[in-house]
Design a protein around this motif. Sequence first.
Motif, PDB file in Angstrom:
ATOM      1  N   SER A  49      -0.283 -13.537  41.546  1.00  0.00           N
ATOM      2  CA  SER A  49      -1.716 -13.268  41.479  1.00  0.00           C
ATOM      3  C   SER A  49      -2.478 -14.585  41.434  1.00  0.00           C
ATOM      4  CB  SER A  49      -2.040 -12.438  40.233  1.00  0.00           C
ATOM      5  OG  SER A  49      -1.353 -11.218  40.244  1.00  0.00           O
TER       6      SER A  49
ATOM      7  N   THR B   1      -8.589 -13.586  46.919  1.00  0.00           N
ATOM      8  CA  THR B   1      -8.305 -13.434  45.492  1.00  0.00           C
ATOM      9  C   THR B   1      -7.423 -12.230  45.254  1.00  0.00           C
ATOM     10  OG1 THR B   1     -10.394 -14.494  44.868  1.00  0.00           O
ATOM     11  CG2 THR B   1      -9.302 -13.135  43.201  1.00  0.00           C
TER      12      THR B   1
ATOM     13  N   THR C 191      -6.141 -10.130  42.395  1.00  0.00           N
ATOM     14  CA  THR C 191      -6.351  -9.855  40.973  1.00  0.00           C
ATOM     15  C   THR C 191      -5.078  -9.343  40.320  1.00  0.00           C
ATOM     16  OG1 THR C 191      -8.660  -9.345  41.433  1.00  0.00           O
ATOM     17  CG2 THR C 191      -7.771  -8.598  39.326  1.00  0.00           C
ATOM     18  N   ASN C 192      -4.390  -8.445  40.997  1.00  0.00           N
ATOM     19  CA  ASN C 192      -3.158  -7.863  40.467  1.00  0.00           C
ATOM     20  C   ASN C 192      -2.161  -7.772  41.610  1.00  0.00           C
ATOM     21  OD1 ASN C 192      -1.074  -6.348  39.419  1.00  0.00           O
ATOM     22  ND2 ASN C 192      -2.388  -4.830  38.430  1.00  0.00           N
TER      23      ASN C 192
END
Length: 608
Positions: free
Chosen positions: A276, A315, A317-318
Amino acid sequence: MHKILSVLLAACFWQASFAQTCATSERVQNINFAQGTTGAVNVTGSNINGWLGSGAGTVLSGGSTYFSDNANAQTFSQSVTKVNLKGNGAIFTLVFTAFNGSNNNIEDGDRANFFISYGGTVYATLATTDGSGLIGTITFSNGATGSLNGGATGSTPLNFVVSDPTAVGKTLVLHLPVTIPNSGNLQMQFQPLSAGPSLATDDYTIFTASLKACPIIYSGTVLDDGNGLKDGAVNGTGTNVGGLQVALYDGSGNIIPGTTTNVNADGTYTIAYAGSGTFSVGIVNLPTSYVYIGEKRNTDLISDGIVDGKAGQITITNSSTNTDHPNNLLGINARPETYAVTSTVTGVPTSVNFGTLNPLQGSDVEQQSTQGNWSGTGESIQITTLPTNSFQLVYNSIVVTTGQVISNYDPSLMVIRPTAGTPTGTSTTSFGYATVDANGTPDLTPATYTINFSQSLPVLFKDLTATISNGRLNVQWSTLSEKNNSLFVIEASADGAHFTKIGEMGSRAVNGNSDSRLEYEWTLPVSGISLGMGIGLLLLGGSVAGFRRRLQIWIVVVLAGCALVVSGCQKSKDLMADVNGKHLFIRIAQVDHDGTSKYSESVKVIQK
């Protein structure tokens, strides 16, 4: 004697992950050896946080380090599931060291192997050498690829240094192929190969081992985009010119270890990573002969807006729930090449149009693959250095400056000419230029264009004027320098094209050579001169001194000329008519000691 198969535990293995789907927590499985056990542990029957031991002998604990019995093969395995649900393989990361027995004050150990397998198939083999050898080798098999310490990913064998057990660990990132099964045993096996009586073999220390199942795939294409973003798109032909590599960069612009990947021949690439954070895909090793021209993520309309060889940031995030990120386009463009050119001009240095000279030469991978005439739409030039010997470049009637880019270069619009500062004796000039392609990319290695004149510049004229005042023709000029000069011949013309000698004057320079400014003035009376007098003006001309003697000669010549050559008389009539009508041109011919002549510019006579 015991040898090391040691482990420093980073985190507990996620036992519960096996029950999850690949898209959730099982995307990243941390499989590490145990910590906390002390003393000797029998390998067979041991269960260290899910790692099952088998083989003979014991595993010795020394704080957080585990030692293997070097005389026996020992195996640790872990059952894993849902590893390849996405069909893109998995990543196994191993942090290890290997060392020779001599580092423990014992005899040099024989070679030992360390195998990494999954589902019963070996994908990587670590091997040391017999004796005191300090270089080990990692080989990949059955479609696996890998990288060591953040290097490029590939199938080529990798070398590592055999060091002492306390050395900093080496990071092996092993990419398991897309054909691996979803479930199976992940296995690490130590195999001693001692043949000596002491059974001494080399050692391995394993710090961490982790499996990253179903990693996020970042993919795209490197494109040779010849026109850049001028067409509003990152496009072109896929390329891996120069053996290109790409990698994932973090938010600070650093390459994430283990993600460097070779670009395929068609420009495509695939990077597998399960972490991540904020990432961007970028080129690692662009050749100096290429430049970045634009990048585009899958979500960008045209480009990411910043030309830096990296697609815009993504990006995650998870990492357990994010999907793959395809279509990351990276546009590059080859710089054009520039070639030296030489032209020869007959005569003295004068204004020359490039449409009559040898053309500027260039080539470009996207526009013009071979060396040739560099001109026309999309083919521009940059003047990198101005002409030597004080010559001047002029394009489309405007003087060219250093660094100027001439777009869509047309040779018929460019001229080169000497100036007042061009030294006497000059017969050559040169300037630097670089080709510029349709993308606006210049060649960083300019070439030289040289012009050689067959004759040197003996006299540099300055301020030539011609006037008729108070019945006299007055011609004035100056020279800034002279070389090998004999005399000046004053010539007149009614049309500015066909000139006739009307007088001459010797050089004021000592022996015809001077580096300083010299002034000259030549006069001839014209007031009240009849038609015949005009003919004499053309044939004999001269200064006021000796005019009466010349007049007598002139009368004889006029009569003979008019009687024999009617056309010659008519020409004189025309010239005198032009004098009276204010249409007369004057130029100066400079004559060397060897009889060679060079001419000044012509000027129109001004009536005062």
